[in-house]
Each structure stands twice: as C-alpha cells, then as structure tokens.
Design an enzyme around this catalytic site. Structure first.
Site, PDB file in Angstrom:
ATOM      1  CG  HIS A 241      -2.061  -0.982   1.111  1.00 56.84           C
ATOM      2  ND1 HIS A 241      -3.229  -0.698   0.431  1.00 56.84           N
ATOM      3  CD2 HIS A 241      -2.204  -2.248   1.589  1.00 56.84           C
ATOM      4  CE1 HIS A 241      -4.040  -1.763   0.491  1.00 56.84           C
ATOM      5  NE2 HIS A 241      -3.444  -2.703   1.182  1.00 56.84           N
TER       6      HIS A 241
ATOM      7  CG  ASP B  31      -3.209  -3.583   4.741  1.00 55.03           C
ATOM      8  OD1 ASP B  31      -4.173  -3.307   4.012  1.00 55.03           O
ATOM      9  OD2 ASP B  31      -2.280  -2.789   4.975  1.00 55.03           O
ATOM     10  CD  GLU B  32      -5.404  -5.936   1.081  1.00 56.59           C
ATOM     11  OE1 GLU B  32      -6.378  -6.521   0.597  1.00 56.59           O
ATOM     12  OE2 GLU B  32      -5.304  -4.703   1.124  1.00 56.59           O
ATOM     13  CB  ALA B  33       2.989  -7.111   2.170  1.00 58.35           C
TER      14      ALA B  33
END
Ligand SMILES: CC1=[NH+][C@H]2[C@@H](O1)O[C@H](CO)[C@@H](O)[C@@H]2O
Length: 492
Positions: free
Chosen positions: A240, A303-305
């Site tokens: 992100h 998150d969401e790496a």
C-alpha cells in the site's frame, strides 16, 4: 417504546434506575457547575445545549447549587478511569467521575436524556425535561475506535472534526487515521517533502487529493483530545505504498518511480526491502509522526503485502518494529504482521472474515493484545445490502443486526477476553467522498460497534438495542446528520 428516556441510552449503561418523580427541567436559569479540571467538559456541554435551547447556560466553578448541572471529579474509584455516576433529581443533576474522560462519558449519556431537539444547531421549543433517576456506568473495553481513510479520498480537517463529534456521542475514544496508501500520502513529512508535494496530488478516481500539514494534523489531534479521543496514525507498509514510491524513484528497487495510482486494486506495491534508503525513509517518517502523536500507538499497517515475499516481509518488519519502540510508541498493525512475531506490547488488528487466525493464537501466547475489527462485522464501508449505492461488498453485506450480532470477548478463537484490547469500526473510502457518504455508511452501524465495545456482555441484546437505536434517528435528524433508515430498526 421505552418507559423513560433513561431506557434509551446507546451504548447500554451498566445500571439504570429511573425515578419518574424526579424529572429535571433545564431552564433559562440553569447553570453548569464545573470546578477546576472539569471546566473543559462543562464548556463542551454548554456548547451542546446553548444553541438548541437558546438559554445562556453559564459555566461556573462554584460548588453545586439548586437548579444546576454539576460535574464533579469526586467519583468512586470503583468507577474506573472512564466510568461515571449520573444522578437526575428535580432540583439538580450531578455527574460524578474519577477523571475528565469519565465526566465526558457521563455528559454523552446526559445529552441523550434530553429531547432529540437538543442536538439541533438552532433554537428549538422546549420544554427541556430530563427523566429522573440514576445511572452508574463504565466500559467493558478501554479501546473503542473509529477509523477514517483520507488516503483513498481526502477528507478535510473540518470533515474529520465533524466525524469526531458524531462518534464521540457513542463514547468512541480512539480515532485511527489511515494516512497513507497507494492513492495518496496525506501527512506532510518535512524530511521527505515530495510525499505530499507530489504524492498527495490525486486520489481514487483522479480527482484532486490533498494532505494535512503538520499543523493540520496537530489541529486534528487537539480536537480529538478535546473530545477525549486519542489519534492513532497509520503509515501502511511495506505494501500500500505506491504514493511514496511514485514520489521518490530511489525508494523503488529498480530506481524507477511508478505513476500516481487512482484505481482501487490492492497488493501491487512494496517498499524495497533490500535497500538501506528504505529504512532511512521509514525511520524519518516514524520519527516525525511519533513526535506529532501524543497517543501511545503508531499503526504500521502491514496488510496485503502481496508483492513482498514472506521472507522479505519478516525481514522488513524486524527492522521497522524496533524503530516504533525507539520513538516511544507501541506498534499496532493489521494482523498479518504477526508473521514477524512482534514483542509483548504490540497489538494485532484482526480484519479477517473468519472467527480468528493462527497468527492470533501465537500473538496471545507472546502476550500481544488483539483489536477486533472482523471485516464481515465491523467494516462500515461494506454495503448494507445489494441496493446500497455506496460501499464495497468483498466481505459481504453488513446490516445493523450483523454489525451487532457478535461478542468481541469471545468471537475470536484462541483469543480470551483478557487478550482483547477492544473494537474498531474501519471505514475505507474507495467509494466515499463526502461527509454525507461517511454518515450514511457509519450510521446506524457505528453505534452498534460502540455498544459492543462499551456495554457489559450481559447487556448485549438485539431486541433492546434496536429499540434504543430507534430513538437515535430523530437526534441525527435534528443534528442535520444523514443515516441509513435500516428496515431492521423500528425508527421512532
Ligand atoms: C486492512 C485492509 N486492507 C484492505 C482491506 O482492509 O479492505 C479495505 C476495503 O474494505 C481496503 O481498503 C484495504 O486496503
């Protein structure tokens, strides 16, 4: 319908004893008595009741007299740091607490005892009668949080203040600001000026973005504090991060800056784990954000790496987490960062759509706490149903009964109540641009999450909640605030 307004409070208080013979009328003569430190809460209450009643309602330091509303820091220690005792009699109202936080919470209950018109910004006809009786109250969880995402769509300082005032009514005491993401970097960092000079220029959909100067951020922190709310800033990393990567080519592994991103995909960006400059960047950012943040937590995202290998992710977090401690803060992060086995005082924020995750069980074993924000229960950016014009639906539809229908103390497998720090209602803004959008999605589900964070486990009851929630509708209307008229609620 409730016998007395004392039976309509949201969140449900610990104990309510109505006394119909002791109604109190707020009048032209009423004064607020708020000695010493209580003066701030006194002025806050006056600010609520003066516009709608048209009464002068002076705030005095004198000792309680008849016909007055007295705020006193003489509360029984058993009330704890946020509790209060509220007594309404025909000749006086008393709020007792051990702290100004407790007085502030008592004032939120006190305002709900007054007719809905008290929430109007303009003078309304009375009478301004409060039902008599006594309320003793304190929260189940000390961490009750609302999140805003100014990264996907930028929200001005005034929009943030508006939401602070709206959620403070339900005893929310933390404000999580998702300040950075792929679409925008929203907080000025003096040592890396292009983050906002370049990285804040746009937002989802390509409309102009914006950012908070360090003075703007301080203004938000101070305003939140005046509403007894602590700000938790989030710098999301290593994923992100397109806004940062597009601002500084040298932060990219290949030395090439990607263009600004205005879509809503996730998982495509990553800081360059193997470059030293990455950690100079991260340390500079953490240092500046920590210096601007009085609260104990700094949220590092995590998150969401999906563009970072697990090995690199753990290596990255192992270098970054000590920096959070170095600058005096405790780490908070989306629960994936549990992969890096953070130390004892770190907090994992659960955002899954299941009843838990092995990372949580491991975290509990390390002494970490867990902040409960299951996406299929607490995400205010989820549609109510298939007809909701705004919002997403990846975690499913969330009607009010879904938002209310879980117990944070027992919902997460392997996470006992004593390991639950509290609850949060995230509201990501891919589809939300205005205060009206924020209000339509937050109300009436935010009060549901607020009750799960505040009220005793035994008080959680859908029949009771929906009837009490119904009485909030006219109050939001009086305040000029939008909300979704859920068919599940018998609106009054
Ligand atoms: C922690 C988390 N990461 C994702 C996920 O929540 O869903 C959000 C939308 O609901 C999205 O904006 C966010 O980037």
């Amino acid at each position: 319908p409730a016998a007395s307004a004392m039976d309509t409070i949201v969140p449900a208080p610990e104990s309510v004893t109505p006394n119909p013979a002791a109604d109190f009328e707020l009048s032209e003569q009423t004064a607020i008595l708020a000695p010493g430190e209580a003066a701030g809460v006194g002025e806050y209450l006056a600010g609520v009741v003066r516009p709608s009643t048209g009464f002068p309602v002076p705030v005095n330091p004198a000792l309680p007299g008849t016909g007055d509303i007295a705020l006193a820091l003489d509360g029984d220690p058993a009330l704890g740091p946020e509790g209060y005792r509220l007594q309404v009699a025909d000749d006086a109202v008393r709020v007792h607490a051990t702290s100004t936080d407790g007085l502030f919470n008592g004032v939120q209950t006190l305002r709900q005892l007054l007719p809905a018109g008290i929430e109007s910004p303009t003078a309304q006809p009375g009478p301004w009668t409060m039902p008599g009786g006594e309320i003793t109250d304190k929260p189940r969880f000390g961490h009750r949080s609302a999140q805003l995402d100014p990264a996907r769509h930028f929200f001005t300082v005034d929009m943030v203040k508006r939401y602070i005032d709206q959620v403070a009514k339900y005893k929310i005491n933390k404000l999580h600001l998702h300040l950075t993401d792929d679409q925008g970097w929203r907080l000025q960092i003096n040592s890396w000026p292009r983050l906002t000079e370049f990285g804040a220029q746009t937002e989802v959909g390509g409309t102009p973005g914006g950012f908070y100067t360090q003075q703007d951020y301080a203004e938000i922190v101070d305003y939140a504090a005046s509403r007894h709310m602590t700000v938790i800033p989030e710098i999301d990393m290593p994923g992100h991060t397109n806004a940062a990567l597009s601002s500084y080519a040298e932060l990219n592994c290949d030395g090439v800056a990607p263009p600004p991103y205005t879509g809503i995909d996730v998982g495509f960006s990553s800081l360059c784990v193997n470059k030293d400059i990455t950690y100079r960047f991260v340390e500079d950012v953490i240092r500046e954000v920590a210096a601007l943040t009085p609260g104990p937590y700094l949220h590092i995202g995590g998150d969401e790496a999906h563009s970072t290998t697990d090995e690199d992710y753990v290596a990255f977090m192992s270098k970054v987490l000590p920096l959070v401690e170095k600058y005096g803060k405790k780490p908070l992060g989306w629960h994936e960062y549990g992969k890096a086995a953070p130390q004892g005082d770190a907090v994992l924020q659960f955002w899954g759509t299941t009843n838990g995750d092995p990372l949580l069980t491991e975290a509990v074993a390390r002494g970490n706490k867990v902040l409960a924000s299951p996406a299929n229960k607490s995400y205010l950016d989820m549609k109510y149903d298939e007809n909701t014009p705004l919002g997403l639906q990846w975690a499913g539809f969330i009607e009010v009964a879904d938002a209310y229908g879980w117990d944070p103390g027992s919902y997460l497998q392997g996470v006992p109540e004593e390991s639950v720090l509290g609850v949060e209602a995230p509201m990501f803004s891919e589809t939300l641009e205005t205060s009206q959008h924020i209000e339509f999605m937050a109300f009436p589900r935010l009060p549901a999450i607020a009750e799960l964070g505040w009220s005793a486990k035994g008080a959680l009851n859908w029949e009771s909640f929906k009837n009490r929630l119904a009485t909030q509708g006219p109050r939001w209307q009086a305040a000029g605030q939008d909300f979704y008229r859920s068919p599940q609620i018998p609106w009054t």
